[in-house]
Scaffold this active site. Structure first.
Site, PDB file in Angstrom:
ATOM      1  CD  GLU A   1      -1.162  -2.217   2.339  1.00 50.00           C
ATOM      2  OE1 GLU A   1      -1.838  -2.620   3.293  1.00 50.00           O
ATOM      3  OE2 GLU A   1       0.010  -2.599   2.091  1.00 50.00           O
TER       4      GLU A   1
ATOM      5  CD1 TRP B   1      15.247 -38.400 -15.246  1.00 48.15           C
ATOM      6  CD2 TRP B   1      14.708 -37.865 -13.143  1.00 48.15           C
ATOM      7  NE1 TRP B   1      16.284 -37.659 -14.742  1.00 48.15           N
ATOM      8  CE2 TRP B   1      15.977 -37.312 -13.447  1.00 48.15           C
ATOM      9  CE3 TRP B   1      14.162 -37.648 -11.874  1.00 48.15           C
ATOM     10  CZ2 TRP B   1      16.704 -36.565 -12.523  1.00 48.15           C
ATOM     11  CZ3 TRP B   1      14.876 -36.914 -10.955  1.00 48.15           C
ATOM     12  CH2 TRP B   1      16.132 -36.377 -11.283  1.00 48.15           C
TER      13      TRP B   1
END
Length: 379
Positions: free
Chosen positions: A62, A184
């Site tokens: 802000e 993998w």
């Protein structure tokens, strides 16, 4: 506590809140232990100021937006994804600055989940005569700061369990199916997503079994900036972490080892000299006590942890309800007999308790994301 205004938002409100959320996301890995916040000031349909928070820059979103707008902030609408603060911490209250700048209206996505603060910021705005509305893009805003919400309400980190598995639930190929180039389970795209998970987290946690079997580095390899190094956490009840492992040799003050052994032993001293912190916690049965582990991490301002581990750690975390969120990358291939399961049957049965499950395609895999609990206390 101030009640949120009931207002029908316009398409422009949606547009500017989306912008505030996009700005907030720029603070990923840069705001912890604070929330990610973005702010946009709009007057006469045009942006006159915007900003987002990073912890080291100190100023809240802000304030950055107000300073960039200057006098143009008077009469503007402030869009923000998080309730403005009304207390003095490292900075002065943002509500005071909003009031002083002459902002006419505030549109916020969510309240501050801190029970000591929630609603007080809005109450201060209302007392000053500023119109405010709460709830626009609330679900997106809550997901963005779910780790902050978990930590600020419980002083425990938000825990995500990440697993990559075959269609039949294996996280490692059986010996018969192991071959060069088939290390993998999942696709390169899924592995890239895992790197993003690490980048968005304060810590990655594994068990000693994974270290002994694979000797991973468990580092953030996205190349993107982060405020503090990714903390690498190892559960090692018997303190078996090999000093000559790649993992141990890569320690630069970013490794935390939990053990049930005395931390004055020679092995602990050797690891400590390599740049690791050794912490003794109690043991429950054959695993370290998750409450003690998470308590220690919370004390270190660790808001988020991603678990990347094997069957034993995964199962114990799920069974004792330490996990908030599950992210599972699933390949369409099967491992068959001999594949290492991602969790025991007892733990896997808890999958039926997942809520808000989403499925999306990542490369050749499917990614399942679901929650074991709502950190905001909704049912």
């Amino acid at each position: 506590m101030a009640a949120p205004a009931r207002t029908k938002h316009t398409s422009n409100d949606d547009r500017w809140m989306d912008r505030a959320l996009a700005l907030a996301r720029r603070g990923e890995a840069l705001t912890s232990p604070n929330p990610m916040v973005g702010a946009v000031l709009v007057r006469n349909g045009r942006v006159v100021g915007e900003g987002y928070h990073t912890y080291d820059r100190l100023k809240h979103a802000e304030i950055v937006a107000l300073e960039s707008a200057g006098r143009r902030a008077r009469g503007a609408t402030l869009y923000i994804n998080f309730e403005p603060c009304c207390h003095r911490g490292r900075t002065a209250p943002c509500t005071d600055a909003i009031i002083a700048a002459g902002v006419r209206r505030v549109v916020a996505a969510m309240r501050d989940p801190n029970p000591k603060i929630a609603g007080r910021g809005f109450g201060k705005l209302r007392a000053a005569g500023i119109k405010f509305e709460v709830g626009l893009r609330e679900s997106e805003a809550k997901r963005l700061n779910e780790a902050f919400a978990r930590w600020i309400t419980s002083l425990r980190p938000f825990v995500t369990l990440k697993t990559a598995m075959t269609l039949d639930g294996a996280i490692a190929w059986p010996p018969a199916k192991r071959a060069p180039g088939r290390r993998w389970i999942t696709s390169p795209q899924s592995r890239k997503e895992v790197q993003h998970l690490r980048h968005a987290s304060d810590a990655v946690l594994t068990g000693i079994g994974t270290i002994l079997a694979d000797d991973p580095l468990l580092t953030d390899r996205t190349g993107r900036p982060r405020r503090r190094p990714l903390l690498r956490v190892v559960l090692d009840s018997l303190l078996r972490l090999p000093p000559d492992s790649k993992f141990a040799k890569s320690a630069r003050g970013d490794v935390l080892v939990f053990t049930s052994r005395k931390t004055i032993e020679p092995r602990a001293d050797a690891l400590r000299k390599m740049g690791m912190e050794i912490v003794r916690v109690r043991q429950e049965g054959d695993v370290l006590d998750w409450d003690a582990v998470l308590h220690q991490l919370g004390k270190r301002d660790i808001l988020s942890v991603v678990i990347e581990a094997g069957t034993r750690v995964n199962s114990s975390a799920v069974i004792v309800r330490a996990v908030d969120k599950l992210v599972a990358f699933i390949n369409k291939r099967t491992a068959g007999l001999g594949g290492k399961p991602w969790a025991t049957r007892r733990a896997a049965r808890r999958m039926k308790n997942l809520r808000d499950v989403e499925i999306r395609r990542v490369g050749s895999d499917e990614c399942y994301t679901g929650y074991f609990r709502d950190v905001y206390g909704n049912h």
